[in-house]
Design a protein around this motif. Structure first.
Motif: not given
Lengths: 109, 144
Positions: B65-69, B79-85, B126-130, B133-137
């Motif tokens: 998959g693709l990762v987005e930062a 402030q950063f976020s990293v999203i992946d599937n 640090l915050t994590y959300q699902r 079907g995607r992870n977001s940190l």
């Protein structure tokens, strides 16, 4: 992964001719270190002066390189920039390795 | 005239080489916002650990998959976020902050397990959300 080595003042100096030791090259680094240090007698100095970034995989590969040398030979580090030094400090690996501020200092002592 | 908002978004394929290329792009983006080298170094370390974790653990042959930062300058830092599937984090939780033991005989020294410890030391909020079907940190790298 480009490494070069040279005997100096009774030590083998291995210079990393790369700017990054990261997850993309960690295994290559470990393998190249094994080749470069095969004939090292007792002390190896890893010159990191050209490296401006390591991640935890790169750190793990440097630890692996030290373990490969066994307990009769030691691996010292020299020329860490502030980003590289931070990784050693945060993980407390600065207490495991002897870290010299420059290659000159490493070879003088 | 309003000041231009300092932010960026990078998408890249989930591989170690992809992470390296993305970090170089991100470094250039943050640097162009005249950020000091200390913050730049802290941000790169945290992003590298988070992105490597996604590539090594969340994504696999079944979940390529693709990762987005994304990053944005805010009042207190970046402030950063990293999203992946990929797969969710184990137990749906951010791994802990413990460092591996290093007071061991040479041959038992750890060669891994440092990543999340460094993330916890350098990042705030640090915050994590699902979700769907995607992870977001997301996290903040403070100015000081």
């Amino acid at each position: 992964m480009n490494l070069s080595s040279k005997a100096e003042n009774g030590a083998l100096v291995v210079t990393v001719n790369e700017t990054r030791i990261d997850a993309a090259v960690a295994i290559q680094f470990k393998d190249k270190m094994r080749e470069e240090t095969e004939d090292a007698s007792n002390r190896v100095v890893l010159n990191l002066a050209q490296v401006d970034f390591i991640d935890s995989s790169g750190l793990g590969a440097i630890v692996a390189a030290m373990k490969q040398l066994g307990s009769d030979r030691r691996l010292d580090l020299a020329g860490l920039n502030e980003n590289v030094e931070r990784v050693f400090r945060l993980t407390r690996m600065d207490t495991v390795f002897k870290i010299h501020s420059s290659l000159g200092e490493a070879l003088a002592g | 005239m309003p000041q231009e908002k300092k932010c960026f978004s990078v998408r890249f394929p989930g591989s170690p080489r992809g992470v390296r290329r993305a970090l170089l792009i991100i470094r250039a983006e943050i640097k162009s916002a005249e950020v000091d080298n200390d913050l730049l170094g802290r941000a790169e370390t945290v992003l590298a650990e988070v992105l490597n974790n996604v590539v090594e653990h969340a994504l696999d042959d079944k979940h390529p998959g693709l990762v987005e930062a994304k990053g944005e300058a805010v009042k207190t830092g970046w402030q950063f976020s990293v999203i992946d599937n990929g797969c969710p984090l184990p137990d749906g939780k951010i791994p802990g902050k413990a460092l591996p033991r290093i007071n061991t005989p040479l041959q038992d020294l750890p060669e891994g397990g440092f990543g999340w410890a460094m993330v916890h030391m350098l990042a705030r909020d640090l915050t994590y959300q699902r979700r769907s079907g995607r992870n977001s940190l997301s996290f903040l790298i403070p100015f000081h």
